[in-house]
Every structure is written in structure tokens, then in C-alpha cells.
Motif scaffolding. Structure first.
Motif, PDB file in Angstrom:
ATOM      1  N   ALA A   1      16.682  -7.060   8.530  1.00  0.00           N
ATOM      2  CA  ALA A   1      17.890  -7.494   7.835  1.00  0.00           C
ATOM      3  C   ALA A   1      19.058  -7.302   8.814  1.00  0.00           C
ATOM      4  CB  ALA A   1      18.118  -6.672   6.574  1.00  0.00           C
ATOM      5  N   TYR A   2      19.927  -8.259   8.997  1.00  0.00           N
ATOM      6  CA  TYR A   2      20.068  -9.432   8.145  1.00  0.00           C
ATOM      7  C   TYR A   2      19.854 -10.703   8.961  1.00  0.00           C
ATOM      8  CZ  TYR A   2      21.797  -6.054   4.904  1.00  0.00           C
ATOM      9  OH  TYR A   2      21.876  -4.969   4.082  1.00  0.00           O
ATOM     10  N   SER A   3      19.182 -10.547  10.066  1.00  0.00           N
ATOM     11  CA  SER A   3      18.899 -11.695  10.924  1.00  0.00           C
ATOM     12  C   SER A   3      17.722 -12.517  10.418  1.00  0.00           C
ATOM     13  CB  SER A   3      18.606 -11.206  12.355  1.00  0.00           C
ATOM     14  OG  SER A   3      17.382 -10.487  12.397  1.00  0.00           O
ATOM     15  N   GLY A   4      16.819 -11.875   9.667  1.00  0.00           N
ATOM     16  CA  GLY A   4      15.630 -12.570   9.210  1.00  0.00           C
ATOM     17  C   GLY A   4      14.515 -12.601  10.242  1.00  0.00           C
ATOM     18  N   LYS A   5      14.679 -11.904  11.343  1.00  0.00           N
ATOM     19  CA  LYS A   5      13.645 -11.873  12.370  1.00  0.00           C
ATOM     20  C   LYS A   5      12.396 -11.163  11.844  1.00  0.00           C
ATOM     21  CE  LYS A   5      12.628 -10.052  16.997  1.00  0.00           C
ATOM     22  NZ  LYS A   5      13.159  -9.243  18.134  1.00  0.00           N
ATOM     23  N   ILE A   6      11.224 -11.764  12.065  1.00  0.00           N
ATOM     24  CA  ILE A   6       9.965 -11.140  11.659  1.00  0.00           C
ATOM     25  C   ILE A   6       9.544 -10.123  12.718  1.00  0.00           C
ATOM     26  CG2 ILE A   6       7.523 -11.509  11.176  1.00  0.00           C
ATOM     27  CD1 ILE A   6       8.203 -14.206  10.051  1.00  0.00           C
ATOM     28  N   LEU A   7       9.497  -8.872  12.322  1.00  0.00           N
ATOM     29  CA  LEU A   7       9.083  -7.802  13.227  1.00  0.00           C
ATOM     30  C   LEU A   7       7.572  -7.629  13.237  1.00  0.00           C
ATOM     31  CD1 LEU A   7      11.815  -5.176  12.269  1.00  0.00           C
ATOM     32  CD2 LEU A   7      11.844  -6.810  14.166  1.00  0.00           C
ATOM     33  N   ALA A   8       6.936  -7.889  12.111  1.00  0.00           N
ATOM     34  CA  ALA A   8       5.482  -7.760  11.992  1.00  0.00           C
ATOM     35  C   ALA A   8       5.032  -8.445  10.717  1.00  0.00           C
ATOM     36  CB  ALA A   8       5.057  -6.298  11.975  1.00  0.00           C
ATOM     37  N   ASN A   9       3.791  -8.875  10.694  1.00  0.00           N
ATOM     38  CA  ASN A   9       3.149  -9.287   9.463  1.00  0.00           C
ATOM     39  C   ASN A   9       2.217  -8.165   9.014  1.00  0.00           C
ATOM     40  OD1 ASN A   9       4.198 -12.049   9.137  1.00  0.00           O
ATOM     41  ND2 ASN A   9       3.083 -12.450  11.027  1.00  0.00           N
ATOM     42  N   PHE A  10       1.717  -8.242   7.813  1.00  0.00           N
ATOM     43  CA  PHE A  10       0.796  -7.206   7.345  1.00  0.00           C
ATOM     44  C   PHE A  10      -0.167  -7.791   6.319  1.00  0.00           C
ATOM     45  CE2 PHE A  10       4.534  -7.004   4.645  1.00  0.00           C
ATOM     46  CZ  PHE A  10       4.033  -6.851   3.360  1.00  0.00           C
ATOM     47  N   VAL A  11      -1.378  -7.210   6.272  1.00  0.00           N
ATOM     48  CA  VAL A  11      -2.390  -7.574   5.286  1.00  0.00           C
ATOM     49  C   VAL A  11      -2.993  -6.288   4.734  1.00  0.00           C
ATOM     50  CG1 VAL A  11      -2.984  -9.783   6.341  1.00  0.00           C
ATOM     51  CG2 VAL A  11      -4.210  -7.724   7.052  1.00  0.00           C
ATOM     52  N   GLY A  12      -3.475  -6.332   3.502  1.00  0.00           N
ATOM     53  CA  GLY A  12      -4.082  -5.143   2.926  1.00  0.00           C
ATOM     54  C   GLY A  12      -4.299  -5.288   1.442  1.00  0.00           C
ATOM     55  N   TYR A  13      -4.578  -4.160   0.795  1.00  0.00           N
ATOM     56  CA  TYR A  13      -4.901  -4.223  -0.621  1.00  0.00           C
ATOM     57  C   TYR A  13      -4.795  -2.847  -1.271  1.00  0.00           C
ATOM     58  CZ  TYR A  13      -9.485  -2.205   0.503  1.00  0.00           C
ATOM     59  OH  TYR A  13     -10.491  -1.373   0.931  1.00  0.00           O
ATOM     60  N   ASP A  14      -4.773  -2.883  -2.581  1.00  0.00           N
ATOM     61  CA  ASP A  14      -4.813  -1.699  -3.433  1.00  0.00           C
ATOM     62  C   ASP A  14      -6.095  -1.776  -4.255  1.00  0.00           C
ATOM     63  OD1 ASP A  14      -4.465  -0.875  -6.406  1.00  0.00           O
ATOM     64  OD2 ASP A  14      -2.805   0.215  -5.501  1.00  0.00           O
ATOM     65  N   VAL A  15      -6.791  -0.660  -4.418  1.00  0.00           N
ATOM     66  CA  VAL A  15      -7.994  -0.619  -5.252  1.00  0.00           C
ATOM     67  C   VAL A  15      -7.824   0.484  -6.290  1.00  0.00           C
ATOM     68  CG1 VAL A  15      -9.169   0.842  -3.539  1.00  0.00           C
ATOM     69  CG2 VAL A  15     -10.500  -0.320  -5.317  1.00  0.00           C
ATOM     70  N   GLY A  16      -8.072   0.148  -7.556  1.00  0.00           N
ATOM     71  CA  GLY A  16      -7.840   1.125  -8.608  1.00  0.00           C
ATOM     72  C   GLY A  16      -8.763   0.948  -9.793  1.00  0.00           C
ATOM     73  N   ARG A  17      -8.790   1.954 -10.625  1.00  0.00           N
ATOM     74  CA  ARG A  17      -9.493   1.891 -11.908  1.00  0.00           C
ATOM     75  C   ARG A  17      -8.671   2.645 -12.934  1.00  0.00           C
ATOM     76  NH1 ARG A  17     -13.749   5.105  -9.332  1.00  0.00           N
ATOM     77  NH2 ARG A  17     -15.096   3.290  -9.596  1.00  0.00           N
ATOM     78  N   GLY A  18      -8.925   2.357 -14.203  1.00  0.00           N
ATOM     79  CA  GLY A  18      -8.163   2.989 -15.267  1.00  0.00           C
ATOM     80  C   GLY A  18      -9.026   3.786 -16.217  1.00  0.00           C
ATOM     81  N   TYR A  19      -8.388   4.757 -16.867  1.00  0.00           N
ATOM     82  CA  TYR A  19      -9.039   5.607 -17.858  1.00  0.00           C
ATOM     83  C   TYR A  19      -8.137   5.731 -19.075  1.00  0.00           C
ATOM     84  CZ  TYR A  19     -11.888   7.071 -13.883  1.00  0.00           C
ATOM     85  OH  TYR A  19     -12.717   7.085 -12.786  1.00  0.00           O
ATOM     86  N   VAL A  20      -8.724   5.704 -20.244  1.00  0.00           N
ATOM     87  CA  VAL A  20      -7.961   5.896 -21.470  1.00  0.00           C
ATOM     88  C   VAL A  20      -7.862   7.386 -21.776  1.00  0.00           C
ATOM     89  CG1 VAL A  20      -7.913   5.518 -23.954  1.00  0.00           C
ATOM     90  CG2 VAL A  20      -8.576   3.652 -22.425  1.00  0.00           C
ATOM     91  N   LEU A  21      -6.650   7.878 -21.900  1.00  0.00           N
ATOM     92  CA  LEU A  21      -6.434   9.265 -22.309  1.00  0.00           C
ATOM     93  C   LEU A  21      -6.184   9.362 -23.805  1.00  0.00           C
ATOM     94  CD1 LEU A  21      -4.211  10.635 -19.394  1.00  0.00           C
ATOM     95  CD2 LEU A  21      -6.699  10.572 -19.599  1.00  0.00           C
ATOM     96  N   ASP A  22      -5.510   8.351 -24.360  1.00  0.00           N
ATOM     97  CA  ASP A  22      -5.275   8.269 -25.802  1.00  0.00           C
ATOM     98  C   ASP A  22      -5.384   6.794 -26.166  1.00  0.00           C
ATOM     99  OD1 ASP A  22      -4.538   8.557 -28.423  1.00  0.00           O
ATOM    100  OD2 ASP A  22      -2.465   9.162 -28.022  1.00  0.00           O
ATOM    101  N   PRO A  23      -6.437   6.387 -26.884  1.00  0.00           N
ATOM    102  CA  PRO A  23      -6.708   4.962 -27.110  1.00  0.00           C
ATOM    103  C   PRO A  23      -5.488   4.187 -27.603  1.00  0.00           C
ATOM    104  CG  PRO A  23      -8.525   6.261 -27.932  1.00  0.00           C
ATOM    105  CD  PRO A  23      -7.455   7.241 -27.519  1.00  0.00           C
ATOM    106  N   GLY A  24      -5.169   3.120 -26.847  1.00  0.00           N
ATOM    107  CA  GLY A  24      -4.081   2.244 -27.214  1.00  0.00           C
ATOM    108  C   GLY A  24      -2.696   2.764 -26.922  1.00  0.00           C
ATOM    109  N   ARG A  25      -2.582   3.982 -26.373  1.00  0.00           N
ATOM    110  CA  ARG A  25      -1.263   4.574 -26.196  1.00  0.00           C
ATOM    111  C   ARG A  25      -1.015   5.161 -24.804  1.00  0.00           C
ATOM    112  NH1 ARG A  25       0.651   4.778 -31.287  1.00  0.00           N
ATOM    113  NH2 ARG A  25       2.502   5.936 -30.645  1.00  0.00           N
TER     114      ARG A  25
END
Length: 380
Positions: free
Chosen positions: A144-168
Motif C-alpha cells: 500500500a498504496y502503490s499496489g505493487k505485488i510483493l508476493a503471491n501466496f497459496v494455501g489452505y485451512d483444514v478443520g472439523r467441528g464438534y457440538v458442545l450444546d446441540p443447536g447452540r
């Protein structure tokens, strides 16, 4: 580009080689899901899971009413819709893991344990549900604020969920990694102007999500089921989702996740983050981020949920004065084998010595999170 709507077997001749990578392939922005043609056991399981997603065992629309004309009016549960999209978890049916504690105040990992079984067989058949969810994509780091690209990046997030109180109340166990890529050569960056460049990696993150109205401080959005509303309307505000940080490398403030309709069977969610904290041995840290998700709640095979993320702040070693701007575009996949080809090449390449194996799956439970915390403390 390889990894876009094609199987790994059909793109073997087009894969990225770490020695001479293709810049166009390495920087593919990862839109769309690949078809799994080579049925390894894991891939076959993923395909069967996709096939069962159309089984409507628990719907997002809690009620439907016709007002006498052609408009369809429905009630929408924004909490269930968000949890299902973000984590593949069917919280509204209450078919998930048990937890030994429902404490939601941020605390140490040792205070809380969750079961290692996130979904029952019945819940795994509901539309949009999956035992594990990957959010993969890529983008650029700008000056910022020239808009010059310093680097590109690739990647991801991996997750799972658990119910502690159903529906809440549910819990997210996840981790993420992103590699910086040279904007011209397409090679993974290891240095920038003589300074070392490492991947952005979080070996563990734990968040809780609660239905609005469960917190005494919340005066609005007491009922997460809003409606009936016009199913075709754009911009109808729905009740927010209340996140909190349970455990992670940094304890940052979080704000409610807002929700709104985006046309027939489409919802949008926005998660804002504003950070102004002091980090021990580092100093002041300021940044803002916005996570924007869009989902078709019928979960068509060729239209996965999408995510757009933007951020402004410091990005050492590229920018250290708070003026770095990052923009990410990605989408959800439900199987490791469905990750885009450039990411799979990085994970399965022979040069990483198993360093990235941990990112194939999310943390199993809070016991694993505690173990990872202890390892980090030893390194420090």
C-alpha cells in the motif's frame, strides 16, 4: 490450468515441478473442484460422501409457508447454516460429539476436551456436511498504496467441528498453512531482500461459535431462526453468530459474524477482525481483516462455498510498517485428494521431509492441541 476441474491422473504431465515450476500453474487461484478419477480408498470414501450430500435428513430451512402468491417465504437458521458451511457440521440436528466441558471463555487447552468423533453416520448424510473441511485458495500481498505485488501466496485451512450444546454451541479445531510464491518466477520464496521467508503456518487454532442470545451481553438477535422471509430477496439481515477464541498462537479480539440472504438458496456471512494488541517480545501489533463467505444452501456439486479474505497490516519480512495488503480467494473441498494440484505438489513433494504432514488433517481433539502448545513452548 492443472487442478481445475480435472483429475490428478489426467494432469500428471502438467504438474508443477519444484525445480522448474510453471508460474501460471503455481499461482492458479484454485476455483472449482477436481473430479477424483483414481479411486484410492480415501478418494472413494470422499466420492461416496459427496453422493450422499443430497440426502435431505436435516434441512436448513426450518419452516416454509406460501403467502398465496408466487413468492416462497421461509425461515432461515443462520447459526446452523454458518456452522454447516464453515465446518461441515450439522449442529441443528444435534448429531455430533459430546464434550466434557461447555466453557466458552478463552482458556488453556488442558481445561477442555472434546470427543474425536465429529459426526454420526446419520448427520454425515445431511446436505453440506462432512467430517473434515478444507478451505483452499490463493492471492497476493500488495504494497500500500502503490499496489505493487510483493508476493503471491497459496494455501489452505483444514478443520472439523464438534457440538458442545446441540443447536447452540459448537467448537472448531483447525490449522492452516500458506506459502509465499515469487510473483514472476512462480517459485516458492525462501528469502526477500536478504531476509528469510517462511510459510504462514498455524499448527492449531480453536474457536467456539455460539447462537446469539445465549450471552447475557447480547440484546439483539435472540432468535437465530428469522422468518418467514422472501427466499428470492437479497440483503435480508439474519441473526449473527458469536465467535470466541479458545486456543491459538495469538489471542485476538473477535466480533460477531454477520449473515444475510443473497438470493434464492444463497447466504452470505462476514467475519470482521480488528486487532490492536501488544505481543510479548515483539511489540504493538495492529491489523484488520474481513472474511466473506458465500454459500448455496442446496450444495450443488459444481458450486462449492466460496471465501474471500482481505487484510491490512504488517507482513514481515515484506512489510513491517502496517502497510501490507493481502487479498485471498478460495473455496471449500471436503477431501484431501480434492485440494488443488499446486498445493498437493507442495505437500507431497520429496523435499519437505514430512514437515507438512500435520496439515493433512485437523487436530483430533484438545489433547493434541495441548501437546502442540507444549512443543511451541519448548521451542521458545
Amino acid at each position: 490450468a492443472p487442478g481445475i476441474g480435472t483429475s490428478r491422473s489426467s494432469t500428471s504431465a502438467m504438474r508443477i515441478h519444484r525445480s522448474k515450476p510453471s508460474a501460471a500453474a503455481a499461482l492458479v487461484l484454485l476455483a472449482g473442484c477436481r473430479t477424483v478419477a483414481s479411486f484410492t480408498p480415501a478418494a472413494a470414501d470422499c466420492t461416496r460422501r459427496r453422493d450422499t450430500r443430497t440426502a435431505n435428513t436435516c434441512v436448513l430451512h426450518s419452516s416454509q409457508a406460501n403467502n398465496g402468491d408466487d413468492d416462497e417465504h421461509i425461515s432461515i437458521d443462520s447459526f446452523d447454516a454458518f456452522v454447516r458451511m464453515r465446518l461441515g457440521l450439522d449442529a441443528s440436528c444435534g448429531a455430533s460429539a459430546d464434550a466434557s466441558s461447555t466453557t466458552t471463555t478463552p482458556s488453556t487447552a488442558s481445561d477442555q476436551n472434546v470427543s474425536s468423533s465429529p459426526l454420526s453416520p446419520a448427520a454425515a448424510q445431511a446436505p453440506g456436511t462432512s467430517p473434515t473441511v478444507y478451505w483452499a485458495g490463493g492471492g497476493s500481498l500488495y504494497q500500500a498504496y502503490s499496489g505493487k505485488i510483493l508476493a503471491n501466496f497459496v494455501g489452505y485451512d483444514v478443520g472439523r467441528g464438534y457440538v458442545l450444546d446441540p443447536g447452540r454451541h459448537v467448537r472448531q479445531l483447525s490449522r492452516k498453512i500458506f506459502w509465499f510464491v515469487h510473483p514472476e518466477s512462480g517459485e516458492i520464496m525462501t528469502e526477500f531482500e536478504g531476509r528469510e521467508v517462511k510459510p504462514i503456518r498455524y499448527d492449531y487454532q480453536v474457536f467456539d461459535y455460539r447462537r446469539a442470545g445465549d450471552d447475557a451481553d447480547v440484546t439483539e438477535g435472540a432468535d437465530q431462526t428469522v422468518g418467514p422471509v422472501d427466499a428470492n430477496r437479497v440483503g435480508t439481515s439474519l441473526s449473527p453468530i458469536l465467535p470466541s477464541v479458545v486456543s491459538g498462537p495469538r489471542d485476538v479480539p473477535v466480533m460477531p459474524v454477520t449473515a444475510q440472504t443473497a438470493g434464492r438458496d444463497r447466504l452470505q456471512f462476514q467475519a470482521p477482525v480488528f486487532v490492536d494488541i501488544d505481543i510479548p517480545n515483539v511489540g504493538p501489533y495492529r491489523a484488520w481483516e474481513f472474511y466473506d463467505y458465500t454459500v448455496d444452501t442446496t450444495y450443488p456439486e459444481d458450486q462449492p462455498p466460496t471465501a474471500v479474505w482481505c487484510r491490512q497490516g504488517s507482513n514481515p519480512p515484506f512489510v513491517q510498517d502496517g502497510s501490507g495488503v493481502m487479498k485471498f480467494v478460495g473455496h471449500r473441498v471436503d477431501c484431501f485428494e480434492d485440494l488443488p494440484e499446486p498445493i498437493l505438489e507442495l505437500l507431497e513433494g520429496g523435499g519437505n521431509n514430512g514437515e507438512y504432514d500435520i496439515f493433512r488433517e485437523p487436530p483430533v481433539d484438545m489433547e493434541e492441541v495441548q501437546m502442540l502448545q507444549q512443543k511451541q513452548q519448548v521451542k521458545r
